[in-house]
Design an enzyme around this catalytic site. Structure first.
Site, PDB file in Angstrom:
ATOM      1  N   ARG A 111      29.128  49.425  42.574  1.00  0.00           N
ATOM      2  CA  ARG A 111      29.175  48.552  41.404  1.00  0.00           C
ATOM      3  C   ARG A 111      27.942  47.671  41.427  1.00  0.00           C
ATOM      4  O   ARG A 111      27.738  46.873  42.345  1.00  0.00           O
ATOM      5  CB  ARG A 111      30.432  47.706  41.423  1.00  0.00           C
ATOM      6  N   GLU A 171      35.942  41.874  37.527  1.00  0.00           N
ATOM      7  CA  GLU A 171      34.923  40.875  37.211  1.00  0.00           C
ATOM      8  C   GLU A 171      35.463  39.705  36.401  1.00  0.00           C
ATOM      9  O   GLU A 171      34.854  38.637  36.354  1.00  0.00           O
ATOM     10  CB  GLU A 171      33.745  41.512  36.479  1.00  0.00           C
ATOM     11  N   ASN A 183      41.722  50.706  33.230  1.00  0.00           N
ATOM     12  CA  ASN A 183      41.055  50.285  34.464  1.00  0.00           C
ATOM     13  C   ASN A 183      41.856  50.667  35.703  1.00  0.00           C
ATOM     14  O   ASN A 183      41.692  50.059  36.765  1.00  0.00           O
ATOM     15  CB  ASN A 183      40.815  48.771  34.456  1.00  0.00           C
ATOM     16  N   ASP A 194      37.770  47.144  38.310  1.00  0.00           N
ATOM     17  CA  ASP A 194      37.180  46.162  37.394  1.00  0.00           C
ATOM     18  C   ASP A 194      37.817  44.774  37.522  1.00  0.00           C
ATOM     19  O   ASP A 194      38.654  44.374  36.711  1.00  0.00           O
ATOM     20  CB  ASP A 194      37.266  46.655  35.949  1.00  0.00           C
ATOM     21  N   ASP A 232      41.226  41.828  33.593  1.00  0.00           N
ATOM     22  CA  ASP A 232      41.026  42.986  32.721  1.00  0.00           C
ATOM     23  C   ASP A 232      42.166  43.965  32.945  1.00  0.00           C
ATOM     24  O   ASP A 232      41.966  45.143  33.242  1.00  0.00           O
ATOM     25  CB  ASP A 232      39.673  43.643  33.007  1.00  0.00           C
TER      26      ASP A 232
END
Length: 364
Positions: free
Chosen positions: A67, A253, A238, A251, A233
């Site tokens: 990532r 973030e 995801n 994911d 998220d």
């Protein structure tokens, strides 16, 4: 979504990335070689993902995913990319819960090797409900599944949210607290206001997004709710599934401390967003999957916590999604892929449903 050009997701040269990745890998595993380096076509427009294999007798795994923070020169979707924060979040979830997350291997905070910080994790085999074409469209593996199989996927997905919220010690997750004063919900929304201000800096404002913020204030919960580690998220797109069982949650973030309902609202609304796209194209979609009433009831049974103020939290999810979509549209305009219309609200793909939620006549 079937005919619009897919937005540019990277400005980086894959061959250059491959060469630099191989050089960096040898600083961690002398003599190692990175092979099969690919940039998935489904790459997002925030952090980028590289897939590669390691050839080395002592490799911690063969298949890896990397990532990489967004190229700061590429009109990024978010103002900053804290890869160390994501890496630390993945380790925290792995250490304190049975929520399946990829095993993280290395963190590189120096932007020198690949042009931005990154981390490497083990690649997990499985399948993901696709965004393009959306999994709600005919032809996707989830659309082709039986009702019982989709029920199994829904139960397992809500279950992992319940375990995430219940199992992570709050004291260990304080690094995810939103900045500022007040309870975590107020701080979370304030951070979204700041993000919106960043998105429209020097560009047309969105009357619809601003009306949604005003409506949030009218619906504000009497009690913010206890903070938990919020995935941020939280949507099935995801999650990597083996069959219909989650094997990797991706994911992180947007992870933060927030009330439980922030994740629940996002899960419910993001599915409804993709369902609405299918219906608008003349298809049936998946109306019975992740229905709001069923998600709320299942989560209450699993946790003992009855979700509250879900009109607020589903609107908040749609609002947050709208800000991201506006930034993506302005990014497309920056690269000459679209023109900015007279009414910037039309750049928000779900502007109709967001307006209906502001007016209070969306949920049936």
């Amino acid at each position: 979504m079937a005919t619009a050009p897919r937005p540019r997701t990277t400005t980086r040269d894959p061959e250059v990335l491959t060469r630099h990745l191989t050089g960096w890998l040898r600083t961690r595993l002398p003599g190692a070689k990175a092979t099969g380096v690919t940039v998935p076509a489904s790459n997002g427009m925030s952090s980028e993902t590289l897939l590669f294999d390691i050839e080395h007798p002592e490799a911690p795994c063969r298949g890896c995913a990397l990532r990489l923070a967004a190229d700061p020169r590429a009109y990024t979707v978010f103002p900053e990319y804290d890869m160390a924060r994501q890496y630390r979040t993945l380790r925290l979830v792995a250490e304190h819960t049975d929520v399946p997350v990829p095993r993280v291997l290395w963190l590189e905070e120096d932007p020198g090797p690949l042009g931005a910080p990154f981390f490497v994790m083990e690649r997990v085999a499985g399948r993901v409900p696709p965004d393009v074409m959306p999994y709600t469209y005919e032809g996707s593996w989830l659309q082709a599944a039986s009702d019982a199989e989709r029920e199994r996927l829904e139960a397992a997905t809500v279950g992992l949210l319940a375990r995430l919220h219940d199992q992570v010690p709050l004291a260990e997750a304080q690094f995810l607290a939103p900045p500022g004063a007040g309870d975590v919900l107020r701080r979370h929304v304030t951070a979204q206001r700041a993000y919106y201000s960043w998105v429209i800096d020097g560009l047309p404002r969105s009357p619809l997004i601003e009306a949604a913020f005003d409506r949030l204030e009218q619906l504000w919960p009497r009690e913010a709710g206890e903070p938990v580690l919020s995935w941020g998220d939280a949507r099935i797109g995801n999650i990597v599934y083996d069959g219909f069982d989650p094997v990797a949650v991706l994911d992180w973030e947007m992870a933060a401390l927030a009330p439980r309902e922030v994740d629940l609202g996002w899960t419910v609304y993001l599915h409804r967003f993709f369902h609405d796209l299918a219906v608008a194209s003349g298809q049936r979609g998946l109306p019975d999957l992740l229905r709001r009433d069923r998600v709320e009831a299942r989560y209450a049974r699993l946790t003992g916590h009855t979700p509250r103020d879900m009109d607020f939290h589903t609107l908040y999810a749609a609002l947050r999604h709208a800000i991201v979509m506006l930034r993506v549209a302005y990014r497309q305009a920056y690269f000459g892929e679209v023109a900015v219309p007279a009414d910037p609200d039309t750049l928000i793909l779900h502007h109709g449903s967001l307006r209906a939620m502001v007016q209070g006549d969306y949920w049936d």
